[in-house]
Design an enzyme around this catalytic site. Structure first.
Site, short mmCIF file in Angstrom:
data_model
loop_
_atom_site.label_atom_id
_atom_site.label_comp_id
_atom_site.label_asym_id
_atom_site.label_seq_id
_atom_site.Cartn_x
_atom_site.Cartn_y
_atom_site.Cartn_z
N TYR A 56 12.78 -10.67 0.62
CA TYR A 56 13.25 -10.49 -0.77
C TYR A 56 13.23 -11.80 -1.55
CZ TYR A 56 14.10 -5.66 0.17
OH TYR A 56 13.88 -4.35 0.47
N ASN A 92 11.54 0.62 -10.21
CA ASN A 92 11.10 -0.77 -10.00
C ASN A 92 12.29 -1.71 -10.00
OD1 ASN A 92 8.60 0.35 -10.03
ND2 ASN A 92 8.07 -0.33 -12.09
N ASP A 94 11.71 -4.98 -10.46
CA ASP A 94 11.39 -6.11 -11.34
C ASP A 94 12.08 -5.92 -12.69
OD1 ASP A 94 9.66 -4.73 -13.33
OD2 ASP A 94 8.27 -4.48 -11.67
N HIS A 109 16.84 1.91 -8.18
CA HIS A 109 16.67 1.27 -6.88
C HIS A 109 17.15 -0.19 -6.87
CE1 HIS A 109 13.44 4.39 -5.45
NE2 HIS A 109 14.66 4.87 -5.43
N CYS A 136 29.06 -16.57 -2.91
CA CYS A 136 29.20 -15.68 -4.07
C CYS A 136 29.86 -16.47 -5.20
CB CYS A 136 30.07 -14.49 -3.67
SG CYS A 136 30.64 -13.52 -5.07
N GLY A 175 3.21 6.18 -13.11
CA GLY A 175 2.90 5.22 -12.04
C GLY A 175 3.77 5.31 -10.82
N SER A 177 4.16 7.52 -6.96
CA SER A 177 3.42 8.39 -6.05
C SER A 177 4.14 9.69 -5.77
CB SER A 177 3.16 7.65 -4.73
OG SER A 177 4.40 7.31 -4.14
N ASN A 201 -0.64 8.69 -14.55
CA ASN A 201 -0.81 7.98 -13.27
C ASN A 201 -2.28 7.69 -13.04
OD1 ASN A 201 0.37 6.79 -11.03
ND2 ASN A 201 0.56 8.69 -9.86
N ALA A 219 -2.14 2.52 -16.30
CA ALA A 219 -0.96 2.58 -17.17
C ALA A 219 -1.15 1.78 -18.45
CB ALA A 219 0.26 2.07 -16.39
#
Ligand code: OAD
Length: 232
Positions: A56, A92, A94, A109, A136, A175, A177, A201, A219
Protein backbone atom coordinates in the site's frame (compact mmCIF):
# COMPACT_ATOMS: atom_id res chain seq x y z
CA UNK A 1 -33.46 13.35 -20.94
CA UNK A 2 -35.92 15.55 -19.07
CA UNK A 3 -37.35 12.57 -17.15
CA UNK A 4 -33.96 11.98 -15.50
CA UNK A 5 -33.36 13.84 -12.28
CA UNK A 6 -31.46 11.59 -9.90
CA UNK A 7 -28.27 9.87 -11.04
CA UNK A 8 -26.02 7.30 -9.39
CA UNK A 9 -22.69 6.65 -11.08
CA UNK A 10 -20.53 3.67 -10.10
CA UNK A 11 -16.89 3.93 -11.15
CA UNK A 12 -14.14 1.33 -11.15
CA UNK A 13 -10.49 0.99 -12.03
CA UNK A 14 -11.19 1.48 -15.75
CA UNK A 15 -11.91 5.15 -15.17
CA UNK A 16 -8.36 5.68 -13.85
CA UNK A 17 -6.63 3.30 -16.29
CA UNK A 18 -5.77 6.07 -18.74
CA UNK A 19 -4.20 8.04 -15.89
CA UNK A 20 -1.67 5.21 -15.64
CA UNK A 21 -3.12 3.42 -12.60
CA UNK A 22 -3.19 -0.36 -13.01
CA UNK A 23 -6.58 -2.05 -13.04
CA UNK A 24 -7.04 -5.26 -11.07
CA UNK A 25 -8.21 -7.90 -13.54
CA UNK A 26 -7.01 -6.82 -16.97
CA UNK A 27 -3.91 -8.60 -18.40
CA UNK A 28 -0.97 -7.64 -16.18
CA UNK A 29 -3.39 -6.10 -13.66
CA UNK A 30 -2.64 -5.84 -9.94
CA UNK A 31 -4.22 -9.17 -9.06
CA UNK A 32 -1.97 -10.91 -11.59
CA UNK A 33 1.09 -9.32 -10.01
CA UNK A 34 0.06 -9.96 -6.38
CA UNK A 35 -2.07 -12.60 -4.70
CA UNK A 36 -5.13 -10.99 -3.12
CA UNK A 37 -4.71 -13.26 -0.10
CA UNK A 38 -1.18 -11.91 0.47
CA UNK A 39 -1.94 -8.19 0.44
CA UNK A 40 -5.64 -7.41 0.58
CA UNK A 41 -7.20 -9.34 3.45
CA UNK A 42 -7.28 -8.76 7.22
CA UNK A 43 -5.61 -12.17 7.61
CA UNK A 44 -2.69 -11.05 5.42
CA UNK A 45 -2.24 -7.97 7.61
CA UNK A 46 -2.03 -10.12 10.74
CA UNK A 47 0.31 -12.63 9.09
CA UNK A 48 2.72 -10.24 7.37
CA UNK A 49 1.97 -6.58 8.08
CA UNK A 50 5.27 -5.42 6.51
CA UNK A 51 4.35 -6.98 3.17
CA UNK A 52 0.90 -5.35 3.26
CA UNK A 53 2.34 -1.97 4.26
CA UNK A 54 4.95 -2.16 1.48
CA UNK A 55 2.24 -2.89 -1.09
CA UNK A 56 0.00 0.00 0.00
CA UNK A 57 2.94 2.38 0.55
CA UNK A 58 3.90 1.78 -3.09
CA UNK A 59 0.36 2.31 -4.32
CA UNK A 60 -0.09 5.44 -2.17
CA UNK A 61 3.13 6.93 -3.57
CA UNK A 62 2.22 5.97 -7.14
CA UNK A 63 -1.22 7.57 -7.22
CA UNK A 64 0.21 10.87 -6.02
CA UNK A 65 2.20 11.05 -9.26
CA UNK A 66 -0.85 10.48 -11.48
CA UNK A 67 -3.24 13.02 -12.92
CA UNK A 68 -6.97 12.90 -13.64
CA UNK A 69 -7.92 12.13 -17.24
CA UNK A 70 -10.80 13.45 -19.40
CA UNK A 71 -13.23 10.92 -17.88
CA UNK A 72 -12.63 12.31 -14.36
CA UNK A 73 -12.95 15.88 -15.64
CA UNK A 74 -16.19 15.10 -17.49
CA UNK A 75 -17.71 13.58 -14.34
CA UNK A 76 -16.60 16.60 -12.32
CA UNK A 77 -18.31 18.86 -14.86
CA UNK A 78 -21.48 16.78 -14.58
CA UNK A 79 -21.28 17.01 -10.79
CA UNK A 80 -20.95 20.80 -11.00
CA UNK A 81 -23.71 21.32 -13.55
CA UNK A 82 -26.29 18.62 -12.87
CA UNK A 83 -29.25 20.22 -11.10
CA UNK A 84 -30.69 17.03 -9.64
CA UNK A 85 -29.32 14.52 -7.16
CA UNK A 86 -26.06 12.92 -8.20
CA UNK A 87 -23.74 10.53 -6.40
CA UNK A 88 -20.45 9.18 -7.74
CA UNK A 89 -19.91 5.92 -5.89
CA UNK A 90 -16.36 4.92 -6.61
CA UNK A 91 -14.64 1.63 -5.92
CA UNK A 92 -11.37 3.41 -6.60
CA UNK A 93 -9.09 4.28 -3.75
CA UNK A 94 -7.28 7.00 -5.68
CA UNK A 95 -8.31 10.66 -5.36
CA UNK A 96 -8.57 11.47 -9.06
CA UNK A 97 -12.31 12.24 -9.01
CA UNK A 98 -11.68 14.85 -6.31
CA UNK A 99 -8.58 16.23 -7.99
CA UNK A 100 -10.64 16.72 -11.17
CA UNK A 101 -13.02 18.81 -9.07
CA UNK A 102 -15.87 16.41 -8.23
CA UNK A 103 -17.50 16.84 -4.80
CA UNK A 104 -20.35 14.35 -4.65
CA UNK A 105 -18.02 11.34 -4.36
CA UNK A 106 -18.33 8.35 -2.03
CA UNK A 107 -15.36 5.96 -1.68
CA UNK A 108 -17.00 2.63 -0.91
CA UNK A 109 -13.63 0.79 -0.85
CA UNK A 110 -11.80 3.43 1.17
CA UNK A 111 -8.98 5.79 0.21
CA UNK A 112 -5.24 5.43 -0.28
CA UNK A 113 -4.70 8.90 1.14
CA UNK A 114 -6.16 8.09 4.54
CA UNK A 115 -4.87 6.01 7.42
CA UNK A 116 -7.18 4.38 9.94
CA UNK A 117 -6.08 4.06 13.55
CA UNK A 118 -7.34 0.78 14.93
CA UNK A 119 -6.75 2.06 18.50
CA UNK A 120 -8.79 5.27 18.49
CA UNK A 121 -10.81 4.52 15.31
CA UNK A 122 -10.00 7.92 13.77
CA UNK A 123 -9.19 8.23 10.08
CA UNK A 124 -6.54 10.80 9.20
CA UNK A 125 -5.41 12.23 5.89
CA UNK A 126 -2.19 10.37 5.12
CA UNK A 127 0.27 10.74 2.25
CA UNK A 128 3.41 9.10 3.69
CA UNK A 129 4.53 5.45 4.11
CA UNK A 130 3.17 3.38 7.00
CA UNK A 131 5.89 0.70 7.00
CA UNK A 132 7.89 2.38 9.80
CA UNK A 133 4.72 2.43 11.99
CA UNK A 134 4.38 6.18 12.49
CA UNK A 135 2.17 7.21 15.44
CA UNK A 136 -1.47 8.10 14.98
CA UNK A 137 -1.68 11.92 14.91
CA UNK A 138 -4.66 11.76 17.30
CA UNK A 139 -3.81 9.14 19.96
CA UNK A 140 -0.11 8.45 19.22
CA UNK A 141 -0.67 4.68 19.08
CA UNK A 142 1.34 2.91 16.41
CA UNK A 143 -1.79 1.26 15.08
CA UNK A 144 -2.33 2.83 11.69
CA UNK A 145 -3.49 0.71 8.76
CA UNK A 146 -4.39 1.67 5.20
CA UNK A 147 -7.98 2.95 5.10
CA UNK A 148 -8.79 0.54 2.31
CA UNK A 149 -11.53 -2.08 2.42
CA UNK A 150 -10.00 -5.54 2.19
CA UNK A 151 -11.64 -8.72 0.99
CA UNK A 152 -13.88 -10.02 3.74
CA UNK A 153 -14.57 -6.50 5.08
CA UNK A 154 -17.75 -4.48 4.66
CA UNK A 155 -17.60 -1.66 2.10
CA UNK A 156 -18.27 1.81 3.44
CA UNK A 157 -21.56 3.73 3.54
CA UNK A 158 -23.79 1.02 2.10
CA UNK A 159 -26.92 2.58 3.59
CA UNK A 160 -26.24 5.87 1.87
CA UNK A 161 -25.57 4.06 -1.41
CA UNK A 162 -28.81 2.06 -1.28
CA UNK A 163 -30.75 5.20 -0.36
CA UNK A 164 -29.35 6.87 -3.49
CA UNK A 165 -30.12 3.80 -5.61
CA UNK A 166 -33.72 3.84 -4.42
CA UNK A 167 -34.09 7.41 -5.67
CA UNK A 168 -32.14 6.93 -8.91
CA UNK A 169 -33.71 7.50 -12.32
CA UNK A 170 -30.44 6.60 -14.00
CA UNK A 171 -27.67 4.24 -12.90
CA UNK A 172 -24.42 4.40 -14.83
CA UNK A 173 -21.52 2.01 -14.38
CA UNK A 174 -18.13 3.11 -15.70
CA UNK A 175 -14.93 1.07 -16.03
CA UNK A 176 -15.70 -1.78 -13.68
CA UNK A 177 -15.60 -5.50 -14.41
CA UNK A 178 -18.61 -6.34 -12.27
CA UNK A 179 -16.60 -9.03 -10.48
CA UNK A 180 -16.79 -7.75 -6.91
CA UNK A 181 -19.95 -7.60 -4.79
CA UNK A 182 -21.81 -5.72 -3.48
CA UNK A 183 -20.92 -3.12 -6.16
CA UNK A 184 -21.50 -5.67 -8.92
CA UNK A 185 -25.10 -6.05 -7.74
CA UNK A 186 -25.99 -2.35 -7.88
CA UNK A 187 -27.12 -2.52 -11.51
CA UNK A 188 -29.63 -5.23 -10.72
CA UNK A 189 -30.86 -3.37 -7.62
CA UNK A 190 -31.17 -0.09 -9.53
CA UNK A 191 -33.00 -1.72 -12.41
CA UNK A 192 -35.43 -3.56 -10.16
CA UNK A 193 -36.09 -0.24 -8.41
CA UNK A 194 -37.01 1.31 -11.73
CA UNK A 195 -33.87 3.12 -12.89
CA UNK A 196 -32.59 3.17 -16.44
CA UNK A 197 -29.18 1.48 -16.53
CA UNK A 198 -26.20 2.35 -18.71
CA UNK A 199 -22.78 0.76 -18.91
CA UNK A 200 -19.69 2.58 -20.20
CA UNK A 201 -16.71 0.24 -20.39
CA UNK A 202 -13.91 -0.98 -22.56
CA UNK A 203 -15.54 -4.39 -22.77
CA UNK A 204 -18.77 -5.85 -21.49
CA UNK A 205 -18.76 -6.39 -17.72
CA UNK A 206 -19.88 -9.60 -16.06
CA UNK A 207 -23.33 -8.19 -15.33
CA UNK A 208 -23.69 -6.64 -18.77
CA UNK A 209 -27.09 -8.20 -19.49
CA UNK A 210 -28.59 -6.14 -16.65
CA UNK A 211 -27.93 -2.89 -18.47
CA UNK A 212 -30.50 -1.35 -20.79
CA UNK A 213 -27.63 0.08 -22.82
CA UNK A 214 -23.90 -0.56 -23.18
CA UNK A 215 -21.41 1.77 -24.83
CA UNK A 216 -17.95 0.34 -25.37
CA UNK A 217 -14.76 2.38 -25.63
CA UNK A 218 -12.04 4.01 -23.54
CA UNK A 219 -13.42 6.03 -20.63
CA UNK A 220 -11.57 9.15 -21.78
CA UNK A 221 -13.77 9.11 -24.90
CA UNK A 222 -17.11 7.58 -23.98
CA UNK A 223 -17.54 9.41 -20.67
CA UNK A 224 -17.10 12.98 -22.03
CA UNK A 225 -19.42 12.09 -24.95
CA UNK A 226 -22.10 10.84 -22.60
CA UNK A 227 -21.76 13.85 -20.28
CA UNK A 228 -22.03 16.23 -23.25
CA UNK A 229 -25.23 14.47 -24.33
CA UNK A 230 -26.73 14.61 -20.87
CA UNK A 231 -25.96 18.28 -20.30
CA UNK A 232 -26.96 19.58 -23.72
P1 OAD B 1 -11.22 -4.46 -12.60
O1 OAD B 1 -9.76 -4.49 -12.86
O2 OAD B 1 -11.86 -5.71 -12.12
O3 OAD B 1 -11.98 -4.03 -13.94
C1 OAD B 1 -11.60 -2.92 -14.67
C2 OAD B 1 -12.59 -2.71 -15.79
O4 OAD B 1 -12.22 -1.53 -16.48
C3 OAD B 1 -12.63 -3.85 -16.83
O5 OAD B 1 -13.98 -4.15 -17.14
C4 OAD B 1 -11.92 -3.24 -18.05
O6 OAD B 1 -12.47 -3.71 -19.27
C5 OAD B 1 -12.25 -1.78 -17.86
N1 OAD B 1 -11.27 -0.87 -18.48
C6 OAD B 1 -9.93 -1.00 -18.58
N2 OAD B 1 -9.39 0.05 -19.19
C7 OAD B 1 -10.41 0.91 -19.46
C8 OAD B 1 -10.51 2.19 -20.09
N3 OAD B 1 -9.43 2.81 -20.55
N4 OAD B 1 -11.73 2.75 -20.21
C9 OAD B 1 -12.84 2.12 -19.75
N5 OAD B 1 -12.80 0.92 -19.16
C10 OAD B 1 -11.62 0.32 -19.01
O7 OAD B 1 -11.50 -3.22 -11.61
P2 OAD B 1 -12.80 -2.93 -10.73
O8 OAD B 1 -14.02 -3.41 -11.41
O9 OAD B 1 -12.71 -1.52 -10.33
O10 OAD B 1 -11.47 -3.82 -4.58
O11 OAD B 1 -12.50 -3.84 -9.48
C11 OAD B 1 -13.42 -3.82 -8.42
C12 OAD B 1 -12.69 -4.04 -7.12
O12 OAD B 1 -11.90 -5.20 -7.18
C13 OAD B 1 -11.70 -2.96 -6.76
O13 OAD B 1 -12.28 -1.83 -6.15
C14 OAD B 1 -10.79 -3.66 -5.82
C15 OAD B 1 -10.61 -4.93 -6.58
O14 OAD B 1 -10.24 -6.04 -5.86
C16 OAD B 1 -10.78 -3.89 -3.44
O15 OAD B 1 -9.56 -3.83 -3.39
C17 OAD B 1 -11.64 -4.04 -2.23
Amino acid sequence: MSEIRNIVILTGAGVSAESGIDTFRDGGGLWEQHRVEDVATPEAFVRDPDLVHRFYDMRRAAIQEKEPNPAHFALARLDAEWPGELLIVTQNVDDLHERAGAHRVLHMHGEHLKAWCTSCDVRSVWREPLLARPPCPVCQARSLRPDVVWFGEMPYQMERIYAALRQADLFVSIGTSGAVYPAAGFVRDARELGARTLELNLERSQGSSWFHETRLGPASEVVPQWVDELLQ
